[in-house]
Design an enzyme around this catalytic site. Structure first.
Site, PDB file in Angstrom:
ATOM      1  CB  SER A  19      -0.950   0.004   1.197  1.00 56.76           C
ATOM      2  OG  SER A  19      -0.217   0.087   2.397  1.00 56.76           O
ATOM      3  CB  CYS A  20       4.144   2.165   1.325  1.00 54.82           C
ATOM      4  SG  CYS A  20       5.080   0.633   1.155  1.00 54.82           S
TER       5      CYS A  20
END
Length: 179
Positions: free
Chosen positions: A156-157
């Site tokens: 998700s980063c």
């Protein structure tokens, strides 16, 4: 032990991978497991209790002091379970468990639990590779916990790397192997 009589605690910690925990809970219930969901405060920032209550067919436990459990939620909820599963297991949960912290319901249940433990770590690549996280993982494995993942993939980063929570089907295979 058949899955229709197998009680599982599914702990959900506060990471974006908590969305996968809903699918895991659903798949476990469909397979006939009795799923008791326990959520940390952080988990409730990512996914709602009502979703998991509907999928498990049971109220979600979130607090150490809950009048529904006169002997204590940490005692009653781990009684007669076949496995204690945490997915996602964040860096915070791994640290809490490795150091014997009992500062929330999930940590207290871990200390009360005598069933096999399966942890599905999920965090950023940088967090996963921190020496302190790796020490905690080693401690937990030495304490008898089993790990599944993390996997390599899109995080998700917005990077690719190791840190992705294993898919629910893989986690269920691991649960079946320990129960």
């Amino acid at each position: 032990m058949s899955s229709s009589t197998t009680k599982i605690v599914l702990g959900i910690a506060g990471g974006i991978a908590a969305y996968k925990a809903a699918d895991l809970c659903s798949k476990l219930a469909q397979a006939g497991f009795q799923v008791q969901v326990v959520m940390t405060d952080g988990a409730m920032e990512f996914i709602g209790q009502s979703t998991l209550a509907a999928l498990s067919g049971r109220p979600v436990a979130t607090r150490s002091f809950d009048p529904r459990f006169p002997l204590g939620a940490h005692i009653e909820l781990v009684r007669d379970i076949a496995a204690f599963v945490v997915a996602p297991a964040t860096a915070s949960v791994l640290s809490s468990f490795a150091h014997g912290s009992a500062d929330d319901l999930l940590g207290t249940m871990y200390l009360q639990n005598t069933a096999p433990v399966l942890l599905a770590p999920a965090m950023s690549y940088a967090m996963w590779h921190q020496p302190s996280v790796q020490r905690n993982v080693t401690t937990l494995i030495n304490d008898g916990c089993q790990m599944i993942g993390p996997e390599k993939g899109w995080l998700s980063c917005r990077v690719q790397g190791v840190g992705r929570m294993s898919e629910p089907t893989k986690i269920i295979e691991a649960i079946r192997a320990i129960v």
